[in-house]
Write a protein that holds these residues in place. Structure first.
Motif, PDB file in Angstrom:
ATOM      1  N   HIS A   1       0.838  -1.188   0.000  1.00  0.00           N
ATOM      2  CA  HIS A   1       0.000   0.000   0.000  1.00  0.00           C
ATOM      3  C   HIS A   1       0.879   1.245   0.000  1.00  0.00           C
ATOM      4  CE1 HIS A   1      -2.832   3.068   1.449  1.00  0.00           C
ATOM      5  NE2 HIS A   1      -3.766   2.303   0.899  1.00  0.00           N
TER       6      HIS A   1
ATOM      7  N   VAL B   1      -4.546  -7.652   7.309  1.00  0.00           N
ATOM      8  CA  VAL B   1      -5.532  -7.600   6.219  1.00  0.00           C
ATOM      9  C   VAL B   1      -4.917  -8.053   4.890  1.00  0.00           C
ATOM     10  CG1 VAL B   1      -6.905  -5.818   7.352  1.00  0.00           C
ATOM     11  CG2 VAL B   1      -5.141  -5.164   5.692  1.00  0.00           C
TER      12      VAL B   1
ATOM     13  N   TYR C   1      -1.865  -7.173   3.359  1.00  0.00           N
ATOM     14  CA  TYR C   1      -0.864  -6.390   2.645  1.00  0.00           C
ATOM     15  C   TYR C   1       0.518  -6.950   2.986  1.00  0.00           C
ATOM     16  CZ  TYR C   1      -3.856  -2.654   0.841  1.00  0.00           C
ATOM     17  OH  TYR C   1      -4.779  -1.951   0.138  1.00  0.00           O
TER      18      TYR C   1
ATOM     19  N   GLY D   1      -8.589   2.734  -0.335  1.00  0.00           N
ATOM     20  CA  GLY D   1      -9.051   2.356   0.986  1.00  0.00           C
ATOM     21  C   GLY D   1      -9.382   3.545   1.865  1.00  0.00           C
TER      22      GLY D   1
ATOM     23  N   GLN E   1      -3.639   6.313   7.734  1.00  0.00           N
ATOM     24  CA  GLN E   1      -4.320   5.146   7.187  1.00  0.00           C
ATOM     25  C   GLN E   1      -4.580   4.162   8.311  1.00  0.00           C
ATOM     26  OE1 GLN E   1      -4.277   4.454   3.454  1.00  0.00           O
ATOM     27  NE2 GLN E   1      -5.882   3.038   4.066  1.00  0.00           N
TER      28      GLN E   1
ATOM     29  N   TRP F   1      -6.317   0.170   9.023  1.00  0.00           N
ATOM     30  CA  TRP F   1      -6.571  -1.070   8.263  1.00  0.00           C
ATOM     31  C   TRP F   1      -7.715  -1.805   8.920  1.00  0.00           C
ATOM     32  CZ3 TRP F   1      -3.992  -0.163   4.206  1.00  0.00           C
ATOM     33  CH2 TRP F   1      -2.762   0.511   4.286  1.00  0.00           C
TER      34      TRP F   1
ATOM     35  N   ASN G   1     -11.582  -3.854   2.607  1.00  0.00           N
ATOM     36  CA  ASN G   1     -10.403  -3.602   1.762  1.00  0.00           C
ATOM     37  C   ASN G   1     -10.625  -4.224   0.382  1.00  0.00           C
ATOM     38  OD1 ASN G   1      -8.599  -2.343   3.811  1.00  0.00           O
ATOM     39  ND2 ASN G   1      -8.916  -4.326   4.821  1.00  0.00           N
TER      40      ASN G   1
END
Lengths: 759, 759
Positions: free
Chosen positions: A18, A38, A40, A306, A322, A324, A341
């Motif tokens: 990301h 999640v 990533y 996102g 950010q 998550w 997501n």
């Protein structure tokens, strides 16, 4: 990885991360853990903070104030950016750092024509690179030299020189230059402050000095300059920003050939499907499938996708943070959960549903762009494993069998006389260079199928393969084959039990190399032709060598590396499974926007048997008695000169590019309409899925740049003296100016004379 | 040589020979003696005879007959040219051979697109070269690849490859390629038979593939290709055919830069004066004067001049024989005798009446194009002889004296306060880097002339020069000078007898190198600036570095040779008396056909004294305490970064060419309007006849070809770290296509970091 996929090979893993334009989550093990939960694989992190940016902007403002108060620019020292303080950077040498891609500031302007702005930008950049290196960062992403979408052509070199310096000061980092595939509005956004707004451009920065941002190729040209200045450093790669609208197939193919290590997909590239989920359109998915098959698959960075929350802790009101979110109800089945997501989930979906790899990519896995010296089967004895690899080809031996079948059928139909001394009426077949015997097997099968009686000879010089052949004869061929241990050129021919020397009706060989004649098939077959009956035939009947100019940055970098220890690195052709490359000569596109076939031209041809007068003359020249001055043109007695060749080939290049060398292929007519081909234009039709040969590659020492609408004139020679065969090649370029082709470049003459193929 | 000439230096000897297109006098010691008696220095001789030519033509005709009778070209072996017989050649290994230039056949066509004609031509050519080498020929002349004035672009490489082969097979011969300056009808004549008339051109030889014979630059382009294929071999040179009408000054200048070893003047180039004698027009005479001043003066060949008689002994009715008539009445005075060889006599007349050499050529004789490493006076101690050479300059020290005179006059007029502690009212002058004291002498003379009282200091680090300075002080300067042994950067300043430290009012130095700052004048003057009074001045007050792109084939060949043992040969600038070179950026010609001044641009400037704040900041940075990350941008602590420079310069090139590097020059303002310059555009006006500095040359590794109407973008850096200064340079080329500049080439980035100048 999802185990539900259908095809047998495990689907390759995609690394997806990301990236946020302004700020991301805080730099910490915890942030990373949250992102990994999640799914990533990595995150980007700016090296310095908005506070640092504000500090530098303040310094410049103070400096400009002094100038406005009347201080001359010459008298004022350039502002010095002080050492970083903890407030200036979040980065630290934590363990999680390997999962982070550090990003240098985008608000500086390394390509500024204003010397003060350029100097301060360099200071900021040096500080950031040095600190990232200190922290143990492994991957660093650097915004390309685009300032509001425009950059001075005359300052690109200045930008590139900064990258070269960075490569030196961060010797263990991989540097990714962030460039859009084609100039794009997303990249022209300069959120917040940008040092370039302070720049005072000198008078000479006229309109002509700007890279036109409307030119679709300009970002590739920028990349080409940067990597040229950095001498194709292997720690330098591209972070390619994919635009919402993909550019032409030509531009997509060009970037495919470059060292892509990061692919950035911006939120705006996603479209919404009927389930209101973000997806990518078909062209995008095809592009990803293609790019993700690179030998080292690039990592994907989802960019500004996102949920983003305003960061309450930041001073900068535009700064964001950010988080998550995990699915709200983990207990529910996945299908009915609300996906927080969805972009990432879609990428994972694509990953699981990639089409299976084509046969050649499966067979050649690991060999992509790996340079091999061509085989010298005449000078060396091959090992069993080498034979075994070749024998696995699903096409080649079937086609040989078809060819023998057709030849025997014709022979019978035409009622040609046969040469057999021992078995009247039998067609005498000799497999020369029989190896472990696959062609013997196939010829016997063809004979059985046609019902034509044959007398079978197998000739092999390799003493180790000879043992194997004798064993097979006893075990498999019912001792129906006469196995001869001999170099085919010294074999006198079939000898009957009563001592009479016979002739051969069908001579079968598999002596072709990647460029047809490069393993000396012509010389070997000349040497054995005396055993052939007057009406006899050779399988193969003929073969041709083919060429096309290529861009191969990865291979070029590799040969450049070899060149440090070996002065002849660029003076030898390589056998290589071409992978990260681009065809430079492709006919004009029609309006379907398809990927088009390249222009692959025939350099020369060999036919067998060679006319008797030619062979006779060659024999006469041996020893120097026939030719004047005793000499062949390229040295020696000239006995092999009928196997010398020259070709001058003109290739049209519609789009600009840089040529690193020539791809070489071959086609051969085994018999009648049975053909083998590695020529990318014809192989699908003639011998699809054949895997025995990789292409050959003739490199050039200095890459040759050329503009749109150019012509590449290739001169290539097959030279020969008494002892060896070698190639020479050079490339000249022309471009159309005012309706006329004018010369723009000439490569050196390259010669493999020092690594010639021994006869 | 005629002793009656007026100028002191003996006029250089011209070597003049005779060349006949078809046949010359027989090859023998006697023939040569006859020619030498009338004052020819050499003759040309065809290697093979018309009989040989007829034999080869017969072979080809037989071959074509067979084809016409239905034999397929594939089945017929190429005709083999048999070994030479005595009837085929007159040449023999006689002693006179060194005075002969052997000529290969012009009736062959090495560039033929017909493979049979090309092959037979190569055979003939190989035979001739090999036989000439056997006979001990030292010079061989080879007709260029022009067939009836036209040649296939796509086959020039094939021709060039034959020359490369010849260079290998005749390793002790000098090869002269006969090319017209510009395509000319004389060269399009193909008397008698020509193999090309038998050629069957392949289908692809379309109109676009022909070099246009109307293009004035095409023969130079052909030469450029040949020597590129032959890697600038020093045994390869040009036999330049001068046309009746001389081409543009640009083309004349280009050929001047090439390795001209033979100049051919055809009979048709002569005009008749009022005495009915053959003479050359003014433009021709100027051209000869220019070309004959090349370091190795070319030999002149008079071509088809003089009485020619039909050769009764030859079979070929067009064949002729040359005799060398002596004046009919040797007893009469020369002036009234009828001159049987008037063309030759005219050349000897020109030879005797050449204008005297310019000062720089007299001074620099032997140094033309000789590459020297730049001096490192800071790291090395110079020897007396080096100082002595510099002190001989007829201009430089006069100008320094003028500058000091003007500075003292201004000082007195402005009633500036002085710094003298010992002699109130005296202006304190320090000569830093005084060497053997020439500037001290000049400053004292200027002081005497102006009547301004001065206090004189001389600072010198070289212990050997220090001895010399003390002796001169006692002998010549009446002990009026205080001589200090010190590196100027460690000198604390004038110390009065009572121990007080004073300041300097006028600081004089001569630290400039060929590129102004390349011997570290900026760093040295920074280091001594602390001794300067606030109102003090520096002589020089400023200096600038200048650049222009050049074609320098001779220098390129030389560096290529060095490069075989030294990987950094192309990564260092050279001090060199540029001689056989051509300016590539010259503004558009007006209609006067004059030789125009090149575009020489300013790269950067240094001024002294440096603003105090800049010096203060530098001091602060020393040791790394000020700058962020402790670092200068190019490494080190950054204390010298204010002396780093960058320039991006755009040069327009009107005519096509090949760039081998950049010529570097400097200009300096000593004081007021007193300036020195080595910039070819301004030196005549600012400091004509100054000889102290040769230019500097920045080479490029791979020569850069470009078409007409191109732009060369030069990026050049002066980099610095804590210990040294170095340069980096690269060249990008663009050309105008459809009104837009498009990129056509990028050189490597060159860097002298490994040979940097130590601080």
């Amino acid at each position: 990885m999802d185990s539900s996929q259908s095809n047998q090979d495990p689907a390759p893993v995609w690394y997806v991360g990301h990236h946020h334009s302004r700020r991301s989550s805080p730099f910490s093990d915890a942030s990373l853990d949250a992102a990994r939960r999640v799914d990533y694989d990595m995150l980007t992190i700016p090296i310095t903070t908005p506070a640092f940016q504000a500090k530098v902007a303040g310094m410049i403002a103070d400096y400009l104030d002094l100038q406005e108060q009347g201080a001359s620019a010459d008298e004022l020292p350039v502002p010095i950016v002080p050492a970083l303080t903890p407030a200036d950077t979040e980065l630290a040498p934590l363990e999680c750092i390997t999962q982070y891609i550090a990003v240098t500031s985008s608000w500086i302007d390394l390509a500024s024509a204003d010397p003060v702005i350029a100097n301060v930008s360099r200071q900021v950049f040096s500080l950031e690179v040095a600190y990232a290196a200190f922290c143990g960062v492994q991957n660093i992403m650097i915004p390309g030299p685009a300032v509001e979408g425009r950059v001075l052509t005359s300052r690109l070199a200045q930008y590139a020189r900064c990258i070269l310096e960075a490569l030196r000061s961060g010797p263990y980092m991989q540097f990714h230059i962030l460039l859009p595939m084609t100039p794009s509005p997303i990249f022209a956004q300069t959120p917040g402050l940008n040092l370039s707004q302070f720049a005072k451009l000198p008078n000479h920065a006229d309109a002509e000095d700007y890279v036109s941002s409307s030119d679709a190729w300009s970002t590739w040209e920028t990349w080409n300059l940067i990597r040229t200045v950095c001498s194709y450093n292997t720690r330098l790669s591209v972070a390619l920003g994919l635009p919402k609208q993909l550019p032409s197939p030509a531009i997509q193919s060009r970037w495919f050939s470059e060292p892509l290590r990061l692919l950035l997909i911006h939120e705006t590239s996603f479209i919404t499907n009927k389930h209101s989920q973000p997806v990518l359109h078909k062209g995008y998915r095809h592009l990803l499938t293609r790019y993700m098959r690179l030998k080292t698959a690039p990592w994907i960075l989802l960019w500004d996708v996102g949920p983003v929350q305003k960061d309450p802790s930041a001073d900068d009101p535009t700064s964001t943070s950010q988080t998550w979110p995990l699915p709200s109800d983990l207990a529910k089945p996945k299908s009915v959960r609300l996906d927080p997501n969805p972009h990432l989930s879609y990428m994972r979906y694509l990953q699981r549903n990639q089409p299976p790899l084509p046969a050649l990519l499966r067979f050649g896995a690991g060999y992509q762009d790996y340079l091999q010296a061509p085989l010298q089967p005449l000078a060396d004895n091959l090992e069993s494993i080498t034979y075994e690899v070749f024998e696995k080809d699903p096409v080649k031996y079937d086609w040989y069998e078809r060819a023998v079948h057709a030849a025997l059928t014709d022979w019978a139909k035409l009622r040609k006389p046969t040469s057999s001394l021992t078995r009247p009426g039998a067609v005498v077949i000799a497999v020369v260079g029989a190896g472990r015997g696959p062609l013997v097997t196939r010829a016997l099968l063809a004979a059985e199928a046609t019902g034509v009686p044959v007398e079978m000879w197998a000739v092999e010089k390799n003493p180790n393969a000879y043992v194997h052949l004798q064993r097979r004869n006893a075990d498999t061929w019912s001792s129906s084959v006469t196995v001869i241990k001999s170099d085919m050129r010294s074999w006198r021919g079939p000898l009957s039990p009563d001592g009479k020397l016979g002739k051969v009706d069908i001579l079968i060989s598999e002596l072709l190399g990647s460029f047809a004649d490069n393993e000396l098939s012509p010389e070997c077959l000349d040497g054995v032709q005396h055993v052939l009956a007057p009406a006899g035939i050779s399988i193969p009947a003929s073969y041709t060598a083919h060429l096309t100019p290529l861009a191969t940055p990865r291979i070029y970098a590799d040969i450049l590396g070899k060149g440090r220890d070996d002065a002849t690195a660029f003076e030898v052709p390589y056998v290589v499974m071409l992978h990260a490359y681009d065809f430079l000569s492709v006919p004009a596109a029609d309006d379907t926007d398809r990927f088009l076939q390249p222009d692959v031209q025939t350099a020369w041809k060999f036919e067998h048997p060679v006319p008797r007068d030619v062979i006779k003359q060659a024999a006469l020249r041996r020893g120097g008695s026939a030719a004047g001055g005793g000499g062949g043109v390229s040295g020696g007695d000239g006995a092999n000169e009928h196997n010398a060749r020259f070709a001058a080939l003109r290739f049209a290049a519609r789009e600009r590019g840089v040529c690193h060398g020539l791809g070489g292929y071959f086609e051969t007519v085994l018999y009648g309409d049975v053909e083998l081909s590695t020529n990318p234009v014809t192989m699908e039709g003639k011998s699809a899925d054949m895997i025995s040969w990789f292409p050959i590659f003739f490199p050039v020492k200095t890459p040759i740049t050329f503009p749109d609408n150019s012509e590449l004139l290739v001169s290539i020679w097959r030279h020969t003296d008494d002892r060896k065969v070698w190639y020479e090649w050079m490339i000249e370029t022309f471009t159309k100016v005012g309706g006329r082709m004018v010369k723009i470049n000439t490569s050196e003459l390259h010669s493999s004379i020092k690594n010639g193929c021994l006869m």
